[in-house]
Enzyme design. Structure first.
Site, short mmCIF file in Angstrom:
data_model
loop_
_atom_site.label_atom_id
_atom_site.label_comp_id
_atom_site.label_asym_id
_atom_site.label_seq_id
_atom_site.Cartn_x
_atom_site.Cartn_y
_atom_site.Cartn_z
N GLN A 33 1.03 -1.24 -0.14
CA GLN A 33 0.04 -0.01 0.10
C GLN A 33 0.74 1.30 0.14
O GLN A 33 0.25 2.36 -0.15
CB GLN A 33 -1.05 0.01 1.34
CG GLN A 33 -1.70 -1.02 1.35
CD GLN A 33 -2.48 -1.29 2.58
OE1 GLN A 33 -3.31 -0.40 2.83
NE2 GLN A 33 -2.01 -2.10 3.60
N ASN A 34 2.16 0.90 0.12
CA ASN A 34 3.04 2.16 0.25
C ASN A 34 3.38 2.75 -1.00
O ASN A 34 3.46 1.97 -2.12
CB ASN A 34 4.43 1.88 1.00
CG ASN A 34 4.02 1.32 2.61
OD1 ASN A 34 2.95 1.62 2.80
ND2 ASN A 34 4.81 0.69 2.84
N HIS A 56 -1.45 1.25 -4.12
CA HIS A 56 -1.81 2.76 -4.30
C HIS A 56 -0.75 3.69 -5.04
O HIS A 56 -0.58 4.83 -4.65
CB HIS A 56 -1.83 3.30 -2.83
CG HIS A 56 -2.93 2.45 -2.00
ND1 HIS A 56 -3.01 2.59 -0.56
CD2 HIS A 56 -4.18 2.11 -2.26
CE1 HIS A 56 -3.85 2.02 0.00
NE2 HIS A 56 -4.91 1.94 -1.07
N CYS A 87 2.66 20.57 -15.59
CA CYS A 87 2.85 20.01 -16.87
C CYS A 87 3.43 21.14 -18.04
O CYS A 87 3.16 22.39 -17.68
CB CYS A 87 1.69 19.19 -17.46
SG CYS A 87 1.75 18.48 -18.98
N THR A 119 0.18 -3.06 8.61
CA THR A 119 -1.01 -2.29 8.01
C THR A 119 -2.24 -2.44 9.16
O THR A 119 -2.49 -3.57 9.68
CB THR A 119 -1.69 -2.75 6.65
OG1 THR A 119 -2.88 -2.14 6.26
CG2 THR A 119 -1.73 -4.41 6.87
N SER A 120 -2.92 -1.31 9.22
CA SER A 120 -4.06 -1.18 10.27
C SER A 120 -5.33 -1.94 9.64
O SER A 120 -6.23 -2.21 10.32
CB SER A 120 -4.49 0.13 10.81
OG SER A 120 -4.77 0.96 9.62
N ASN A 145 2.56 -6.75 13.53
CA ASN A 145 1.92 -5.39 13.65
C ASN A 145 2.55 -5.04 14.82
O ASN A 145 2.75 -6.14 16.15
CB ASN A 145 0.64 -5.17 13.69
CG ASN A 145 0.16 -3.74 13.37
OD1 ASN A 145 0.67 -2.81 14.17
ND2 ASN A 145 -0.40 -3.47 12.19
N GLU A 169 0.50 -3.81 17.09
CA GLU A 169 -0.82 -3.75 17.94
C GLU A 169 -1.65 -4.52 17.21
O GLU A 169 -1.64 -4.81 16.02
CB GLU A 169 -1.19 -2.32 18.21
CG GLU A 169 -1.42 -1.67 17.03
CD GLU A 169 -1.97 -0.13 17.42
OE1 GLU A 169 -1.47 0.33 18.36
OE2 GLU A 169 -2.77 0.37 16.78
N ALA A 201 8.35 -4.64 12.53
CA ALA A 201 8.49 -5.51 11.47
C ALA A 201 10.28 -5.59 11.27
O ALA A 201 10.66 -6.74 10.71
CB ALA A 201 8.15 -4.78 10.37
P1 NAD Z 1 -1.81 1.60 7.80
O1 NAD Z 1 -3.20 1.54 7.73
O2 NAD Z 1 -0.87 0.66 6.96
O3 NAD Z 1 -1.27 1.53 9.35
C1 NAD Z 1 -0.02 1.55 9.86
C2 NAD Z 1 0.09 0.23 10.84
O4 NAD Z 1 1.31 -0.07 10.94
C3 NAD Z 1 -0.51 0.18 12.06
O5 NAD Z 1 -1.52 -0.77 12.39
C4 NAD Z 1 0.76 0.35 13.16
O6 NAD Z 1 0.23 -0.25 14.34
C5 NAD Z 1 1.82 -0.49 12.32
N1 NAD Z 1 3.02 -0.29 12.75
C6 NAD Z 1 3.71 0.98 12.86
N2 NAD Z 1 4.99 0.88 13.13
C7 NAD Z 1 5.35 -0.56 13.00
C8 NAD Z 1 6.54 -1.30 13.01
N3 NAD Z 1 7.53 -0.74 13.33
N4 NAD Z 1 6.29 -2.47 12.76
C9 NAD Z 1 5.08 -3.15 12.62
N5 NAD Z 1 3.96 -2.45 12.52
C10 NAD Z 1 4.15 -1.16 12.66
O7 NAD Z 1 -1.19 2.71 7.43
P2 NAD Z 1 -1.79 4.25 7.61
O8 NAD Z 1 -0.78 5.13 8.15
O9 NAD Z 1 -3.19 4.33 8.33
O10 NAD Z 1 -2.04 4.64 6.07
C11 NAD Z 1 -3.12 4.34 5.26
C12 NAD Z 1 -2.76 4.55 3.62
O11 NAD Z 1 -1.84 5.52 3.82
C13 NAD Z 1 -1.94 3.12 3.43
O12 NAD Z 1 -2.15 2.99 1.88
C14 NAD Z 1 -0.51 3.62 3.66
O13 NAD Z 1 0.30 2.47 3.15
C15 NAD Z 1 -0.36 4.89 3.19
N6 NAD Z 1 0.84 5.61 3.56
C16 NAD Z 1 1.89 5.18 2.96
C17 NAD Z 1 3.19 5.58 3.25
C18 NAD Z 1 4.27 5.27 2.65
O14 NAD Z 1 4.29 5.02 1.58
N7 NAD Z 1 5.28 4.52 3.53
C19 NAD Z 1 3.26 6.37 4.61
C20 NAD Z 1 1.91 6.70 5.40
C21 NAD Z 1 0.79 6.32 4.53
ZN ZN Z 2 -0.44 18.27 -19.32
#
Ligand code: NAD
Ligand code: ZN
Length: 248
Positions: free
Chosen positions: A103-104, A121, A150, A190-191, A215, A217, A234
């Site tokens: 999702q990142n 995403h 652009c 991921t939550s 995760n 939590e 992780a």
């Molecule tokens: P999410 O829903 O994926 O939640 C983050 C989860 O990761 C939580 O459940 C938290 O408990 C867990 N977590 C935090 N640190 C951790 C670790 N060190 N080890 C294991 N688990 C850990 O993400 P979100 O922040 O609610 O974002 C939702 C959307 O936004 C998703 O598509 C997400 O990927 C995107 N987003 C992407 C990035 C990126 O590209 N790095 C950053 C922020 C948000």
């Molecule tokens: Zn254009």
């Protein structure tokens, strides 16, 4: 189950599996210094993600949303893959992992060496003009312009999926195939509240797979969709599992 018991059960389950896939969320990149939406991390305290990451906000005022995008881009380009990204890449190299559905948008899986990455995403590394459809690599664009534009004059949009936008059809199709075709899915950081990505683990279960969650939590999946939940960072848990299953 205590964590030692859960870890050895996970090692056993992964060891037995033939087609392992992973689904990753923002949590896997937190130890690289990229904040997730919930943790204390500056960026999302300044910018409400549900406001700034909604397509309606971008269309109404691209320059405003670009303040957040620019800052996110700086964080992401300065970040390096952490041991969790590297361990997944190693797992793929050694034939144990078929694909990472992420999702990142931060490209950290690819930079760690993962080859088969499904960007559910999208990616911050490419931009498209919403008006004329011209595509740009990030390095071709002056991101300091307010907003970046652009050649046709329209504000550029990064190829990330905003709230209110559809998942890119090819990524969706590959993710569905991967989920239905795996026999074990690792769900990392991921939550599982942002749909439809949150539904991918349930699809894996429907295809007959086991789900192992890692995760900090418990989440929506814990005790329901997940067969096993490992509570921990992780960057520590994934390298441990990979070494325990595949050896050093
Ligand atoms: P999410 O829903 O994926 O939640 C983050 C989860 O990761 C939580 O459940 C938290 O408990 C867990 N977590 C935090 N640190 C951790 C670790 N060190 N080890 C294991 N688990 C850990 O993400 P979100 O922040 O609610 O974002 C939702 C959307 O936004 C998703 O598509 C997400 O990927 C995107 N987003 C992407 C990035 C990126 O590209 N790095 C950053 C922020 C948000
Ligand atoms: Zn254009």
């Amino acid at each position: 189950m205590d964590q030692t018991g859960a870890l050895s059960r996970a090692v056993e389950m992964i060891g037995r599996a033939d087609r392992v896939a992973a689904l990753t969320g923002a949590g896997i990149s937190v130890e690289s210094g990229v904040p997730d939406f919930r943790g204390a991390g500056g960026l999302w305290e300044k910018y409400d993600p549900f406001e700034y990451a909604h397509i309606d906000s971008f269309q109404a005022d691209p320059a405003k949303v670009w303040h957040m995008l620019r800052e996110m881009d700086r964080i992401v380009t300065r970040a390096d893959p952490n041991p969790a990204h590297l361990a997944l890449a190693e797992m793929e190299r050694r034939g144990k992992l078929t694909a990472v559905i992420t999702q990142n948008v931060d490209s950290l899986h690819q930079r760690a060496g993962s080859q088969n990455v499904i960007e559910f995403h999208g990616s911050h590394a490419r931009l498209t003009c919403p008006e004329c459809g011209r595509g740009y690599g990030r390095e071709e664009v002056d991101l300091d312009a307010d907003p970046p534009r652009c050649g046709c004059g329209q504000a550029l949009k990064p190829d990330v999926v905003f709230f209110g936008e559809a998942i890119p059809p090819s990524a969706l199709e590959l993710a569905v195939q991967t989920a239905l075709g795996c026999d074990l899915m690792l769900v990392i950081g991921t939550s599982a509240v942002v749909a439809p990505a949150s539904m991918v683990p349930a699809l894996a279960v429907r295809g007959g797979a086991k789900v192992v969650e890692i995760n900090l939590e418990p989440t929506e999946l814990t005790g329901r969709v997940a067969d096993l939940t490992l509570l921990g960072r992780a960057g520590e848990v994934i390298p441990y599992l990979v070494e325990a299953v595949l050896g050093p």
